[in-house]
Design an enzyme around this catalytic site. Structure first.
Site, PDB file in Angstrom:
ATOM      1  N   CYS A 124      41.715  34.966  39.343  1.00 36.88           N
ATOM      2  CA  CYS A 124      40.511  35.516  39.948  1.00 36.88           C
ATOM      3  C   CYS A 124      39.330  34.560  39.804  1.00 36.88           C
ATOM      4  CB  CYS A 124      40.184  36.859  39.308  1.00 36.88           C
ATOM      5  SG  CYS A 124      38.718  37.655  39.983  1.00 36.88           S
TER       6      CYS A 124
ATOM      7  N   CYS B 175      41.064  42.113  36.103  1.00 31.19           N
ATOM      8  CA  CYS B 175      39.861  41.552  36.704  1.00 31.19           C
ATOM      9  C   CYS B 175      39.466  42.294  37.981  1.00 31.19           C
ATOM     10  CB  CYS B 175      40.108  40.074  37.011  1.00 31.19           C
ATOM     11  SG  CYS B 175      38.714  39.209  37.730  1.00 31.19           S
TER      12      CYS B 175
END
Length: 300
Positions: A101, A222
């Site tokens: 991410c 995330c």
């Protein structure tokens, strides 16, 4: 008179990014806050956590008197992060979506938006990390021309910016930033790199940031958040029932919904057993998960 340096901060709606923005304001920079929406779903209680976090990020900008922007990378997150996450799990591996991410979303999509659309001289986040560049060196990167083609890699190696451990070793997040590109790292400030978490909280308390100070730490996937992991994953992957088998005597101890849900070393929750059992091996072909008791683990 030189115009104030423009720094665009990724605001998560939490205390760390809020204090990062505050500290940059104190340094005299022109600061803009940006909230990224990367997941488009409700949590188990029917609350859209992204909307709540966005409101908290907006309030931070109001308190600090800085501009606020919101961007959506839902499609990019699905394609570049979550699809890879599911694929890795289905293969029986344990991926780290936070690393992916940061690489593809925060330090690529957001980075280019800040620089290309908002005209940022640098970006900043609330990560606990440091680099080998001082603030002024980060701002100078905007004016350094990068070679193209074959000579670019040589330039990167000779002029590499180093990612350094944060002062708060307990909160250090350099592992999660390990795949961030040199281009992004060169133009990123980490205002919390030299601070402890306790001191960050103290700064927040003294500067009217109580609404983010009271929020729990984000410990989930995330941008997805903390959830019942098994239930969440099985919304996207087909269950593949199998057996829990004792590695010590081959006794079948129970059943599970998918061998890919378990990581080596993880405690396995086996229905009806109070004693702790831990995953030591997985058979992807048969779908069996081999476990050892806590006592057996000590014996080994």
């Amino acid at each position: 008179m030189q115009a104030a340096r423009h720094v665009v901060v990724a605001l998560s709606g939490g205390v760390d990014s809020a204090v990062a923005a505050l500290l940059l304001r104190r340094r005299g920079y022109q600061v803009t806050g940006v909230f990224m929406k990367n997941w488009d779903s409700l949590d188990e209680h029917g609350v859209c956590t992204a909307d709540r976090d966005c409101e908290d990020a907006y309030r931070v900008c109001q308190i600090l008197d800085i501009p606020f922007h919101q961007v959506s990378y839902v499609k990019e997150y699905w394609n570049d992060v979550f699809s890879d996450f599911l694929s890795e799990y289905e293969k029986g591996r344990t991926p780290n979506p936070d690393i992916v991410c940061n690489k593809h979303i925060k330090f690529s999509c957001f980075f280019h938006y800040a620089v290309d659309n908002l005209g940022a001289d640098a970006v900043a986040t609330g990560h606990y990390a440091r680099t080998s560049l001082e603030d002024e060196e980060v701002f100078q990167q905007k004016h350094i021309r990068r070679p193209e083609g074959l000579f670019r890699n040589r330039f990167e190696v000779r002029n590499a910016v180093k990612l350094l451990q944060a002062a708060d070793s307990f909160k250090d997040q350099t592992f999660f930033l390990s795949q961030v590109s040199q281009d992004a790292l060169r133009r990123t400030l980490f205002p919390l790199g030299g601070l402890t978490k306790d001191f960050v909280k103290k700064i927040a308390a003294e500067n009217r940031l109580h609404h983010v100070l009271q929020k729990k730490e984000s410990m989930g996937i995330c941008f997805v958040g903390k959830r019942n992991f098994e239930n969440f994953i099985l919304q996207y992957l087909q269950p593949r029932p199998g057996k829990f088998i004792s590695i010590e005597d081959s006794t079948v101890l129970g059943t599970h919904k998918g061998w890919f849900l378990y990581t080596l070393g993880q405690r396995a929750k086996i229905s009806g057993l109070r004693e702790p059992w831990y995953v030591v091996e997985k058979d992807g072909t048969k779908g069996d998960v081999f476990v050892v008791s806590g006592a057996g683990l000590l014996d080994r």
